[in-house]
Design a protein around this motif. Structure first.
Motif, short mmCIF file in Angstrom:
data_model
loop_
_atom_site.label_atom_id
_atom_site.label_comp_id
_atom_site.label_asym_id
_atom_site.label_seq_id
_atom_site.Cartn_x
_atom_site.Cartn_y
_atom_site.Cartn_z
N MET A 153 0.83 -1.20 0.00
CA MET A 153 0.00 0.00 0.00
C MET A 153 0.87 1.26 0.00
N LEU A 154 1.93 1.25 0.82
CA LEU A 154 2.79 2.42 0.95
C LEU A 154 3.54 2.69 -0.34
N PHE A 155 4.26 1.68 -0.84
CA PHE A 155 5.17 1.91 -1.96
C PHE A 155 4.49 1.88 -3.33
N GLU A 156 3.40 1.11 -3.45
CA GLU A 156 2.76 1.00 -4.75
C GLU A 156 1.62 2.00 -4.94
N ARG A 157 1.04 2.48 -3.83
CA ARG A 157 -0.12 3.34 -3.97
C ARG A 157 0.04 4.71 -3.31
N ILE A 158 0.38 4.73 -2.02
CA ILE A 158 0.39 6.00 -1.30
C ILE A 158 1.49 6.93 -1.79
N ILE A 159 2.72 6.42 -1.87
CA ILE A 159 3.83 7.28 -2.29
C ILE A 159 3.62 7.79 -3.72
N PRO A 160 3.21 6.94 -4.68
CA PRO A 160 2.91 7.49 -6.01
C PRO A 160 1.79 8.52 -6.00
N GLU A 161 0.75 8.31 -5.17
CA GLU A 161 -0.33 9.28 -5.10
C GLU A 161 0.18 10.63 -4.57
N LEU A 162 1.02 10.59 -3.55
CA LEU A 162 1.57 11.83 -3.00
C LEU A 162 2.45 12.53 -4.03
N ALA A 163 3.23 11.74 -4.77
CA ALA A 163 4.08 12.33 -5.82
C ALA A 163 3.22 13.01 -6.89
N ASN A 164 2.09 12.37 -7.23
CA ASN A 164 1.19 12.97 -8.21
C ASN A 164 0.60 14.28 -7.69
N LEU A 165 0.20 14.28 -6.42
CA LEU A 165 -0.37 15.49 -5.85
C LEU A 165 0.65 16.63 -5.82
N MET A 166 1.91 16.30 -5.63
CA MET A 166 2.96 17.33 -5.66
C MET A 166 3.39 17.67 -7.07
N GLU A 167 2.82 16.97 -8.05
CA GLU A 167 3.13 17.19 -9.46
C GLU A 167 4.62 17.01 -9.75
N LEU A 168 5.19 15.98 -9.13
CA LEU A 168 6.58 15.64 -9.39
C LEU A 168 6.68 14.90 -10.71
N GLU A 169 7.83 15.00 -11.35
CA GLU A 169 8.05 14.30 -12.60
C GLU A 169 8.13 12.80 -12.37
N ALA A 170 7.84 12.04 -13.42
CA ALA A 170 7.85 10.58 -13.31
C ALA A 170 9.23 10.06 -12.94
N SER A 171 10.27 10.81 -13.26
CA SER A 171 11.63 10.38 -12.96
C SER A 171 12.04 10.65 -11.51
N SER A 172 11.17 11.26 -10.72
CA SER A 172 11.51 11.60 -9.33
C SER A 172 11.77 10.33 -8.52
N ASP A 173 12.77 10.41 -7.64
CA ASP A 173 13.07 9.26 -6.79
C ASP A 173 12.52 9.50 -5.38
N TYR A 174 12.80 8.55 -4.47
CA TYR A 174 12.26 8.65 -3.11
C TYR A 174 12.78 9.91 -2.40
N ARG A 175 13.98 10.33 -2.73
CA ARG A 175 14.52 11.55 -2.11
C ARG A 175 13.71 12.77 -2.52
N ASP A 176 13.35 12.84 -3.80
CA ASP A 176 12.52 13.95 -4.27
C ASP A 176 11.18 13.98 -3.56
N ILE A 177 10.61 12.80 -3.36
CA ILE A 177 9.29 12.73 -2.73
C ILE A 177 9.36 13.13 -1.27
N LEU A 178 10.37 12.62 -0.54
CA LEU A 178 10.50 12.98 0.87
C LEU A 178 10.78 14.46 1.03
N VAL A 179 11.70 14.99 0.23
CA VAL A 179 12.02 16.42 0.31
C VAL A 179 10.80 17.26 -0.07
N GLY A 180 10.05 16.81 -1.09
CA GLY A 180 8.85 17.53 -1.49
C GLY A 180 7.85 17.64 -0.36
N LEU A 181 7.67 16.56 0.40
CA LEU A 181 6.75 16.58 1.53
C LEU A 181 7.27 17.52 2.62
#
Length: 408
Positions: free
Chosen positions: A301-329
């Protein structure tokens, strides 16, 4: 050596000077510099070897320094909304442009004459080029300094920066308008000279940018992380902010810093993955509530659904890694808590700055689930307010739960 392309954009050119300051500090050397409009003016100063003088000039820049204009007239000018459609209309209406008296740029010319030394520029080993458009001949001009007649350098610099609304001054009975009508970021001018590595400092101002016509050219873009303001808004605080932004946005490009509005030294991606992996199961389930996810194993749930959903809400690029997502939050919280932006932070320092703040935790919790359509969360169904609430909630919970290791 590198080529340096400076995009036009009026007072947004303050961003150039901050970016070039960072580039010079990092040891970059430029064999050629090309600019359009304000990029040409800044480029000439840099090419002749007087960057520091140009930087000081920008620190003290304001409208009265450049224009002999009444406040009401100036406000009307900066409030004018100039878009691509209007640019084309102006280019077609040649007779009206020539007859237009416009804003007198005599003071602007005096400033340029005080800082641009034509002979020094010509003697410099640095190639220098500019772009303008002849509305008399209906053709663009891409000129290097050797193409410009002796004694005419200031004339052509002013021609390149002949913004709509400025009074036009002829050169040998010909009239010229801003080079942004043809190519607002003259990468091709440098590539045609043989430069294979070009740093382009963008302002994202309105203007035409030509497609790069040359192959095997590596382009490093320095792009502003925030809107630089109106092209003719000579607010001194805004100018100095844009200079700071240019410096740190260049550092982001050069050093691979993470963040879109802040500047974070990245951690190892495996460590960031481990940070997410250590989130407690009950927290992961809470994070999934707004998305109404089907029951599944918590880690999936976390890695396949929640994290991608949060990345989408932040409008991060598809190439973003976990560091981009954590820093974005973390940036979501940092911006709300007004953490100072213009500084390079380690992850630990960034978290400490965010933590030095207290608030009512209940304000950030979104209790009402978001309606879903299909398998993935449809961002278009969420208005900006709801997206912000979801991100704040997730950022707050993750921030309170994680601990970042001290070692790489």
């Amino acid at each position: 050596m590198y080529g340096l392309a400076l995009e036009g954009g009026g007072v947004r050119g303050a961003f150039h000077m901050g970016a070039v300051k960072a580039l010079l500090e990092e040891g970059y050397e430029f064999g050629g510099i090309a600019g359009t409009s304000i990029g040409a003016l800044n480029g000439a100063i840099i090419a002749q070897g007087d960057f520091e003088a140009g930087y000081r000039l920008w620190e003290d820049m304001d409208a009265p320094l450049l224009f002999d204009i009444e406040e009401a007239q100036y406000k009307k000018l900066i409030d004018r909304r100039i878009d691509r459609k209007l640019l084309f209309k102006l280019a077609v209406r040649m007779r009206e442009i020539i007859e237009n008296k416009g804003i007198d740029t005599g003071k602007m010319r005096q400033v340029m004459e005080s800082i641009v030394d034509e002979e020094k520029l010509r003697r410099s080993d640095t190639d220098f080029g500019l772009v303008t458009v002849s509305i008399t001949d209906l053709k663009p001009l891409e000129l290097y300094k050797e193409d410009i007649p002796e004694g005419k350098m200031i004339d052509y610099l002013m021609a390149s920066a002949s913004f709509p609304g400025f009074k036009l001054s002829p050169i040998d009975d010909k009239y010229f308008i801003d080079g942004g009508f043809y190519d607002n970021c003259p990468i091709n001018l440098l590539a045609g000279k043989g430069y294979k590595e070009i740093i382009a400092v963008r302002t994202l101002s309105v203007g035409i940018v030509q497609h790069v016509r040359y192959q095997n050219v590596k382009i490093i873009d320095v792009i502003p992380s925030e809107d630089l303001g109106m092209p003719l808004d000579f607010n001194r605080d805004l100018i100095r902010r844009n200079m700071q932004m240019g410096y740190y946005d260049a550092m982001r490009s050069l050093k691979g810093l993470k963040g879109r509005k802040y500047y974070i030294i990245p951690k190892n991606e495996d460590m960031t993955f481990d940070t997410f992996n250590r989130l407690p199961d009950n927290l992961v389930k809470e994070l999934g509530i707004p998305f109404r996810l089907k029951k599944m194993p918590v880690k999936r749930m976390l890695f396949e659904r929640i994290i991608p959903e949060l990345a989408n809400l932040m409008e991060l690029e598809a190439s973003s890694d976990y560091r981009d997502i954590l820093v974005g939050l973390l940036e979501v919280l940092a911006e709300e808590r007004m953490v100072y932006k213009y500084k390079i932070y380690s992850m630990e320092e960034f978290i400490t700055e965010i933590g030095d703040y207290s608030e009512d935790q209940n304000k950030l919790y979104l209790k009402k689930p978001i309606k879903r359509r299909g398998v993935g969360l449809n961002k278009r169904l969420l208005d900006a307010f709801k997206r912000k609430k979801v991100l704040k909630n997730a950022a707050k919970k993750i921030f309170e739960a994680v601990s970042i290791p001290d070692t790489e």
